[in-house]
Write an enzyme that holds these catalytic residues in place. Sequence first.
Site, PDB file in Angstrom:
ATOM      1  CD  GLN A  12      -2.447   1.445   2.669  1.00 34.18           C
ATOM      2  OE1 GLN A  12      -2.026   0.827   3.656  1.00 34.18           O
ATOM      3  NE2 GLN A  12      -3.372   2.361   2.749  1.00 34.18           N
ATOM      4  CG  ASP A  34       6.898  -6.625  -3.093  1.00 31.46           C
ATOM      5  OD1 ASP A  34       6.329  -5.590  -2.677  1.00 31.46           O
ATOM      6  OD2 ASP A  34       6.528  -7.775  -2.790  1.00 31.46           O
ATOM      7  NE  ARG A  36       3.234  -8.303  -2.829  1.00 36.84           N
ATOM      8  CZ  ARG A  36       2.394  -7.344  -2.477  1.00 36.84           C
ATOM      9  NH1 ARG A  36       1.119  -7.437  -2.778  1.00 36.84           N
ATOM     10  NH2 ARG A  36       2.803  -6.271  -1.844  1.00 36.84           N
ATOM     11  CG  ASP A  53      12.843 -13.652   1.573  1.00 38.92           C
ATOM     12  OD1 ASP A  53      12.605 -12.903   2.540  1.00 38.92           O
ATOM     13  OD2 ASP A  53      12.647 -14.876   1.583  1.00 38.92           O
ATOM     14  CE1 TYR A 142       2.158  -3.975  11.469  1.00 35.63           C
ATOM     15  CE2 TYR A 142       0.885  -2.719  13.066  1.00 35.63           C
ATOM     16  CZ  TYR A 142       1.560  -2.786  11.866  1.00 35.63           C
ATOM     17  OH  TYR A 142       1.632  -1.681  11.065  1.00 35.63           O
ATOM     18  CB  ILE A 172      -1.771   4.803   5.471  1.00 28.81           C
ATOM     19  CG1 ILE A 172      -0.600   4.891   6.466  1.00 28.81           C
ATOM     20  CG2 ILE A 172      -1.515   5.673   4.244  1.00 28.81           C
ATOM     21  CD1 ILE A 172      -0.296   6.278   6.957  1.00 28.81           C
TER      22      ILE A 172
END
Length: 319
Positions: A12, A34, A36, A53, A142, A172
């Site tokens: 994000q 990333d 991904r 990674d 977290y 956010i």
Amino acid sequence: MERILVTGAFGQIGSELVPALRERYGAERVVASDLRMPPAGSPADDGPFEHLDCTHQRQIQEVVRRYKVGTIYHLASLLSAIGEERPQVAWDVNMGGLYRMLEVARQHRCALFFPSSIGAFGPTTPHDHTPQDTLQRPTTIYGVAKVAGELLCDYYAQRFGVDTRGLRLPGIISHVAPPGGGTTDYAIDLFYQALRDRHYTCFLGPDTCLEMMYMPDAVRAMIEVMEADPTRLRYRNAFNVTAMSFTPAQLAEEVRRHVPDFVIDYRVDPVRQAIADSWPDSLDDTAARTEWGWAPAFDLRTMTRDMLAQIRAKMPEAR
Ligand code: AKB
């Protein structure tokens, strides 16, 4: 020429931070990375991209060496709600990733940005105008990793002279890339469903007050704290930053000024509600304002207007 490395570039925040950094410093100077592979239209399209990674120190080292990286924005992490589903993975990625980034930053003399969060606070923290220095006993994995991360960044600065800096970001709000697995995600879902269906079922109760910030302010804050004059910084890490504070009922009311037939109802998710209840309603960001001139540009009214306009512009079915 030193480059900037951004981890979690398709997330994000990364999806908007990378273009902002490229605009400011030049596309070739900003390496997006990333775990991904790049989605179509991602920040990988107009500048360097590395598949990375952040729990593999050798990979990080190799990228930092090859690109002569001088600054790292380390964004890759699991958010609060998904972290409770997979606490072991959340610890490995959030804490293990940060530790390895700090080690590489130490070895290669990089500056490092670490995004802490309102998640670093817990139920025993004073909830209104939460001070910069206060009780931090979070009840999520977290939050535990965020507090440990704040301390580890301070340690690397004091012990090894690594230029670590960071912010305690609120929820956010943004319209470019979706968040995934956060407790504050409702505030984004609500906009899309208000325009698409005129109806939103919220997973937090109507009076759950949380600190929030619009993405343009968040991106600017991240750049400004890294550019701040180090001689003025007393804290360096984990600055409280604020912009607006509201409940789902107040956000729905503001949206209704533009979408009069919008209806909100509530089906509370006990896990996310418990997380939200443990977080502050509002923060005191005096340190950020005095040490590096922080000031948000968007409040609830201007953010709502802009979010609706941006979503309408990109989604023809959203009226
Ligand atoms: C989350 O909800 O997990 C994040 C955060 C406030 O850190 N958006």
